[in-house]
Scaffold this motif. Structure first.
Motif, mmCIF file in Angstrom:
data_model
loop_
_atom_site.group_PDB
_atom_site.id
_atom_site.type_symbol
_atom_site.label_atom_id
_atom_site.label_comp_id
_atom_site.label_asym_id
_atom_site.label_seq_id
_atom_site.Cartn_x
_atom_site.Cartn_y
_atom_site.Cartn_z
ATOM 1 N N VAL A 89 0.817 -1.040 0.046
ATOM 2 C CA VAL A 89 0.150 0.082 0.049
ATOM 3 C C VAL A 89 0.973 1.365 -0.140
ATOM 4 O O VAL A 89 0.602 2.306 -0.719
ATOM 5 C CB VAL A 89 -0.893 -0.013 1.250
ATOM 6 N N GLY A 90 1.809 1.428 0.731
ATOM 7 C CA GLY A 90 2.908 2.450 0.760
ATOM 8 C C GLY A 90 3.480 2.683 -0.555
ATOM 9 O O GLY A 90 3.455 3.708 -1.033
ATOM 10 N N ASP A 91 3.846 1.481 -1.225
ATOM 11 C CA ASP A 91 4.562 1.574 -2.799
ATOM 12 C C ASP A 91 3.294 2.129 -3.815
ATOM 13 O O ASP A 91 3.921 3.091 -4.235
ATOM 14 C CB ASP A 91 4.822 0.123 -3.160
ATOM 15 N N LEU A 92 1.956 1.831 -3.627
ATOM 16 C CA LEU A 92 1.099 2.105 -4.394
ATOM 17 C C LEU A 92 0.612 3.589 -4.014
ATOM 18 O O LEU A 92 0.476 4.422 -5.123
ATOM 19 C CB LEU A 92 -0.416 1.418 -4.103
ATOM 20 N N PHE A 93 0.753 4.221 -2.702
ATOM 21 C CA PHE A 93 0.770 5.442 -2.484
ATOM 22 C C PHE A 93 1.526 6.465 -3.274
ATOM 23 O O PHE A 93 1.568 7.563 -3.567
ATOM 24 C CB PHE A 93 0.369 5.740 -0.978
ATOM 25 N N HIS A 94 3.167 5.857 -3.176
ATOM 26 C CA HIS A 94 4.023 6.788 -3.657
ATOM 27 C C HIS A 94 3.935 6.758 -5.121
ATOM 28 O O HIS A 94 4.501 7.639 -5.791
ATOM 29 C CB HIS A 94 5.294 5.972 -3.315
ATOM 30 N N GLN A 95 3.159 6.037 -5.950
ATOM 31 C CA GLN A 95 3.014 6.074 -7.446
ATOM 32 C C GLN A 95 2.122 7.263 -7.704
ATOM 33 O O GLN A 95 2.283 7.730 -8.814
ATOM 34 C CB GLN A 95 2.232 4.818 -7.783
ATOM 35 N N TRP A 96 1.253 7.933 -6.585
ATOM 36 C CA TRP A 96 0.387 8.929 -6.991
ATOM 37 C C TRP A 96 1.198 10.171 -7.709
ATOM 38 O O TRP A 96 0.907 10.813 -8.745
ATOM 39 C CB TRP A 96 -0.211 9.440 -5.741
ATOM 40 N N ASP A 97 2.458 10.357 -7.065
ATOM 41 C CA ASP A 97 3.114 11.693 -7.620
ATOM 42 C C ASP A 97 3.616 11.333 -8.857
ATOM 43 O O ASP A 97 4.122 12.290 -9.425
ATOM 44 C CB ASP A 97 4.453 11.837 -6.624
ATOM 45 N N ARG A 98 3.684 10.102 -9.445
ATOM 46 C CA ARG A 98 4.213 10.074 -10.522
ATOM 47 C C ARG A 98 2.991 9.410 -11.760
ATOM 48 O O ARG A 98 3.358 9.422 -12.833
ATOM 49 C CB ARG A 98 5.055 8.747 -10.989
#
Length: 186
Positions: free
Chosen positions: A25-34
């Motif tokens: 989930v943390g990894d998915l949330f970090h995709q938001w910025d890209r």
């Protein structure tokens, strides 16, 4: 997220399942910025079922296993349920928003912050309870039950559905079936 459980890493159990989900989930949330604005709808359609599945599986498997242990454990679980309910309401609201809008972007940041804070609280408070009661919990079986519950969970938030047994055990599968039909027709 800070938890380092005192478990044999060669055995998959509920703690390794939960920790892996938190990382994913943390990894998915970090995709938001890209994610470009025009890709937000697809991104959200990927994120929402992951969040809902994790939440529902915890409510069906993890929290009931801990809740009745003592008053302090029950208070920890109640606080985590409250956090999940707030995130679920926000997720549900976001389903009705235009993903390209500033309102959606603001709601996303609020959701991300709430979910990541919730995960830290689980790692700091719930995971140690799973360790404390390890002698009376079958953590590998809980891990298997958790994975099965997550796979069978609804794919959309249902903020008005019960989040504790027996209500969630009865209505959860119905909501999941309705969601899968809804997704197939979309």
């Amino acid at each position: 997220m800070t938890y380092t459980p005192g478990i044999d890493r060669s055995r998959v159990d509920i703690l390794t399942e939960l920790l892996a989900d938190h990382r994913a989930v943390g990894d998915l949330f970090h995709q938001w910025d890209r994610t470009p604005v025009e890709g937000r709808e697809a991104y959200f359609c990927e994120l929402a079922p992951v969040l809902v599945g994790h939440e529902v599986a915890e409510e069906m498997v993890v929290y009931p296993a801990i809740r009745g242990r003592d008053e302090a454990a029950a208070a920890v679980i109640d606080a985590r349920l409250d956090e999940q309910a707030a995130a679920e309401r926000l997720l549900s609201d976001m389903e009705g928003m235009d993903p390209t809008s500033g309102q959606f972007g603001d709601a996303f940041v609020q959701l991300r912050d709430a979910v990541l804070a919730h995960a830290r609280s689980e790692e700091d408070e719930v995971f140690p309870l799973l360790d404390r009661y390890a002698d009376t919990l079958d953590r590998p079986t809980l891990g298997i039950r958790y994975a099965k519950a997550k796979a069978a969970a609804p794919t959309h938030p249902h903020p008005h559905a019960p989040d504790t047994p027996p209500g969630n055990l009865v209505l959860g599968p119905i909501a999941a079936m309705v969601d899968r039909v809804r997704d197939a027709l979309a």
